[in-house]
Structure formats: C-alpha cells, structure tokens
Design a protein around this motif. Structure first.
Motif, PDB file in Angstrom:
ATOM      1  N   ASP A 227      57.744  72.322  73.464  1.00 54.39           N
ATOM      2  CA  ASP A 227      58.039  71.458  72.315  1.00 54.39           C
ATOM      3  C   ASP A 227      56.881  70.500  72.060  1.00 54.39           C
ATOM      4  O   ASP A 227      56.200  70.060  72.989  1.00 54.39           O
ATOM      5  CB  ASP A 227      59.311  70.630  72.573  1.00 54.39           C
ATOM      6  N   ARG A 228      56.678  70.177  70.797  1.00 59.69           N
ATOM      7  CA  ARG A 228      55.606  69.269  70.401  1.00 59.69           C
ATOM      8  C   ARG A 228      56.187  67.880  70.125  1.00 59.69           C
ATOM      9  O   ARG A 228      57.216  67.758  69.454  1.00 59.69           O
ATOM     10  CB  ARG A 228      54.897  69.794  69.155  1.00 59.69           C
ATOM     11  N   LEU A 229      55.535  66.847  70.663  1.00 57.81           N
ATOM     12  CA  LEU A 229      55.967  65.486  70.394  1.00 57.81           C
ATOM     13  C   LEU A 229      55.554  65.076  68.985  1.00 57.81           C
ATOM     14  O   LEU A 229      54.547  65.577  68.454  1.00 57.81           O
ATOM     15  CB  LEU A 229      55.364  64.515  71.406  1.00 57.81           C
ATOM     16  N   PRO A 230      56.292  64.164  68.339  1.00 55.30           N
ATOM     17  CA  PRO A 230      55.901  63.681  67.014  1.00 55.30           C
ATOM     18  C   PRO A 230      54.544  62.984  67.079  1.00 55.30           C
ATOM     19  O   PRO A 230      54.097  62.562  68.151  1.00 55.30           O
ATOM     20  CB  PRO A 230      57.013  62.683  66.655  1.00 55.30           C
ATOM     21  N   PRO A 231      53.881  62.828  65.944  1.00 55.93           N
ATOM     22  CA  PRO A 231      52.600  62.107  65.915  1.00 55.93           C
ATOM     23  C   PRO A 231      52.756  60.671  66.394  1.00 55.93           C
ATOM     24  O   PRO A 231      53.861  60.108  66.385  1.00 55.93           O
ATOM     25  CB  PRO A 231      52.213  62.155  64.432  1.00 55.93           C
ATOM     26  N   GLU A 232      51.631  60.070  66.784  1.00 56.67           N
ATOM     27  CA  GLU A 232      51.657  58.695  67.313  1.00 56.67           C
ATOM     28  C   GLU A 232      52.333  57.729  66.345  1.00 56.67           C
ATOM     29  O   GLU A 232      53.145  56.891  66.751  1.00 56.67           O
ATOM     30  CB  GLU A 232      50.235  58.215  67.599  1.00 56.67           C
ATOM     31  N   ARG A 233      51.985  57.842  65.062  1.00 57.66           N
ATOM     32  CA  ARG A 233      52.535  56.895  64.077  1.00 57.66           C
ATOM     33  C   ARG A 233      54.058  57.004  64.017  1.00 57.66           C
ATOM     34  O   ARG A 233      54.768  55.998  63.972  1.00 57.66           O
ATOM     35  CB  ARG A 233      51.934  57.159  62.705  1.00 57.66           C
ATOM     36  N   GLU A 234      54.562  58.243  64.020  1.00 56.44           N
ATOM     37  CA  GLU A 234      56.005  58.442  63.962  1.00 56.44           C
ATOM     38  C   GLU A 234      56.683  57.937  65.222  1.00 56.44           C
ATOM     39  O   GLU A 234      57.755  57.317  65.160  1.00 56.44           O
ATOM     40  CB  GLU A 234      56.318  59.923  63.754  1.00 56.44           C
ATOM     41  N   LEU A 235      56.068  58.196  66.382  1.00 63.76           N
ATOM     42  CA  LEU A 235      56.633  57.697  67.646  1.00 63.76           C
ATOM     43  C   LEU A 235      56.658  56.177  67.655  1.00 63.76           C
ATOM     44  O   LEU A 235      57.629  55.564  68.111  1.00 63.76           O
ATOM     45  CB  LEU A 235      55.805  58.215  68.832  1.00 63.76           C
ATOM     46  N   SER A 236      55.590  55.567  67.152  1.00 60.37           N
ATOM     47  CA  SER A 236      55.509  54.110  67.112  1.00 60.37           C
ATOM     48  C   SER A 236      56.638  53.526  66.264  1.00 60.37           C
ATOM     49  O   SER A 236      57.310  52.560  66.660  1.00 60.37           O
ATOM     50  CB  SER A 236      54.153  53.681  66.559  1.00 60.37           C
ATOM     51  N   THR A 237      56.884  54.135  65.094  1.00 62.43           N
ATOM     52  CA  THR A 237      57.944  53.651  64.202  1.00 62.43           C
ATOM     53  C   THR A 237      59.324  53.898  64.800  1.00 62.43           C
ATOM     54  O   THR A 237      60.200  53.016  64.789  1.00 62.43           O
ATOM     55  CB  THR A 237      57.845  54.351  62.836  1.00 62.43           C
ATOM     56  N   ARG A 238      59.503  55.099  65.332  1.00 56.23           N
ATOM     57  CA  ARG A 238      60.808  55.474  65.866  1.00 56.23           C
ATOM     58  C   ARG A 238      61.210  54.611  67.061  1.00 56.23           C
ATOM     59  O   ARG A 238      62.378  54.239  67.214  1.00 56.23           O
ATOM     60  CB  ARG A 238      60.792  56.951  66.271  1.00 56.23           C
ATOM     61  N   LEU A 239      60.231  54.288  67.911  1.00 54.80           N
ATOM     62  CA  LEU A 239      60.535  53.544  69.134  1.00 54.80           C
ATOM     63  C   LEU A 239      60.355  52.036  68.980  1.00 54.80           C
ATOM     64  O   LEU A 239      60.699  51.274  69.884  1.00 54.80           O
ATOM     65  CB  LEU A 239      59.647  54.049  70.277  1.00 54.80           C
ATOM     66  N   GLY A 240      59.771  51.622  67.850  1.00 53.71           N
ATOM     67  CA  GLY A 240      59.589  50.191  67.630  1.00 53.71           C
ATOM     68  C   GLY A 240      58.549  49.559  68.523  1.00 53.71           C
ATOM     69  O   GLY A 240      58.689  48.404  68.947  1.00 53.71           O
ATOM     70  N   VAL A 241      57.479  50.320  68.838  1.00 57.39           N
ATOM     71  CA  VAL A 241      56.399  49.795  69.673  1.00 57.39           C
ATOM     72  C   VAL A 241      55.073  50.031  68.970  1.00 57.39           C
ATOM     73  O   VAL A 241      54.977  50.839  68.031  1.00 57.39           O
ATOM     74  CB  VAL A 241      56.380  50.460  71.072  1.00 57.39           C
ATOM     75  N   GLY A 242      54.021  49.338  69.402  1.00 60.62           N
ATOM     76  CA  GLY A 242      52.707  49.506  68.814  1.00 60.62           C
ATOM     77  C   GLY A 242      52.097  50.848  69.160  1.00 60.62           C
ATOM     78  O   GLY A 242      52.447  51.473  70.163  1.00 60.62           O
TER      79      GLY A 242
ATOM     80  N   ILE B  77      51.958  68.310  73.555  1.00 57.50           N
ATOM     81  CA  ILE B  77      52.912  69.387  73.802  1.00 57.50           C
ATOM     82  C   ILE B  77      53.466  69.246  75.208  1.00 57.50           C
ATOM     83  O   ILE B  77      52.716  69.004  76.167  1.00 57.50           O
ATOM     84  CB  ILE B  77      52.244  70.762  73.638  1.00 57.50           C
ATOM     85  N   VAL B  78      54.768  69.389  75.351  1.00 57.45           N
ATOM     86  CA  VAL B  78      55.407  69.335  76.662  1.00 57.45           C
ATOM     87  C   VAL B  78      55.060  70.605  77.425  1.00 57.45           C
ATOM     88  O   VAL B  78      55.180  71.718  76.899  1.00 57.45           O
ATOM     89  CB  VAL B  78      56.940  69.206  76.537  1.00 57.45           C
TER      90      VAL B  78
END
Length: 230
Positions: free
Chosen positions: A18-33, A63-64
């Motif tokens: 599985d592929r992780l979301p892009p950095e920007r999406e992860l940042s928004t989704r998790l509420g971190v910089g 990718i995991v």
C-alpha cells in the motif's frame, strides 16, 4: 503519526504494497506540520516499514514494505555501538537462537534444504574473497532461520549478525591461515546440514554451537561479558 501508522498496520487498514498519502495530505489529515511528517517517514524507513521514492510516477512516495529485519538490524547495531548491548550478550543470544533453529529443523520432516545446499556449493569456490565467503556464510545461517518458519526468530538472527558484522569482518583479516579456517567452516556447515537432514536435533544443536563459537574465537569476537561494567 507513528502511532497512527502502527494502528493502521495492526488493524489491517495498511498492508505491504500500500502507498501512503502524500506529505501534504498526511499533514492535513493528522493535524501536524509537514516537517513532523517527514521526520516520521524517515523513522519508518529506518525501521524497514516503508520505502520512499522521489519524483512522480508509480515509484514515488512512501510504500509499505514487509522487511522486519531492517529495523531490527538498525536497532541492534546502534545498541552495540552505544554499548547498550555488550557484544558478548549479542553472541550468546545468537547461539541460543541458532541452536533452537536447527533443533526445530531436525524435527521437521518437511524441511526444504536444497537452497541451503546451493549456498554451500557456492561457498566451495576457492576464488572467493573473505568478504564474499562471509556473505554466503550469513546467507546460509539466515536460510536456516527462514526455513524454521519463525519470522521473528529470522529477523532477530539477521539483526544480531548485522549488529556485529564489522567485528566479524575485521576479525577475518587477523586470521593467520584463512584457507584452513575456510576449509573447516565448509566441513562444519555440511555436518550441521547432514545432522538436520538425519533428524538429529541435539547433534545439530551441538554442531552449530561449536561452529559459531569456534569462528568467533578465531576472529576474536568477544564472547564473555566484561567485568566491572561494559
């Protein structure tokens, strides 16, 4: 973020491939910089849980992957380097695990040993350098662990060996008669495998103990804990 990835892996929401979301999406989704996201991704890569690629396209992003030995090896190497784990303790643990591995293999009627024979055949090449020979030696011992069917033991053994591989390689350069040692190691490998195939569990355990301990003695890898502290 690390807790979230762990939770998703344990819950089956993330799997190898599985592929992780892009950095920007992860940042928004998790509420971190994004800097926190990048640092977490670096940690996950060192742990051997993800592989990251740059640019765009199918190979980009994180990718995991399923390589538990990476994180185990990194942890053990750092602990040995920082003297958190004495080398003697690493050696002792490897002996315990390898003896258990060969016992288990000797008790299994369905153990597949032909790949191990292929490695030993490759080790018979007299033109191998010490580094090449030791790499095949590592492949043989890891192959035993993998054939045992216990992935935790296999990952731990790979990590233990990696943690002290520099000592093993440096030790090889100090062996006066490397050719004689190679000849002995080849015979010992064949003896261990023969005992496994004959179902001689205790015999195989004794042989692998003497084999590992003997080489570490030749290479002068510490096998006794220091007195009065590390």
């Amino acid at each position: 973020m690390l807790d979230r990835i762990e939770s998703d892996l344990l819950g089956g929401r993330l799997r190898p491939g599985d592929r992780l979301p892009p950095e920007r999406e992860l940042s928004t989704r998790l509420g971190v910089g994004r800097s926190s996201v990048r640092e977490a991704l670096r940690v996950l890569e060192v742990m051997g849980l993800i592989r990251t690629g740059t640019g765009s396209g199918p190979s980009s992003g994180a990718i995991v992957i399923a390589t538990p030995t990476g994180g185990m090896a990194a942890l053990l190497r750092l602990q040995v380097a920082a003297r958190g784990f004495p080398i003697a303790d690493v050696v002792a643990t490897r002996l315990v695990l390898e003896e258990a591995v060969v016992r288990r293999l000797a008790q299994r009627a369905d153990a597949e040993t032909s790949p191990l024979h292929a490695v030993l055949d490759a080790m018979d090449d007299d033109t191998l350098t010490p580094d090449e020979f030791l790499a095949l030696d590592a492949q043989f011992h890891l192959g035993l662990a993998e054939e045992s069917g216990n992935t935790v033991v296999a990952a731990t053994m790979a990590g233990l060996r990696t943690a002290i591989e520099d000592y093993v390689r440096e030790g090889a350069t100090g062996i006066a008669d490397w050719t004689a040692v190679v000849r002995r190691l080849r015979a010992e490998h064949r003896g261990i495998l023969a005992a496994i195939e004959a179902g001689e569990a205790e015999g195989a355990a004794s042989l692998v103990h003497d084999h590992i301990a003997g080489y570490y003695a030749d290479a002068r890898v510490p096998r006794t804990a220091p007195q009065g502290g590390s």
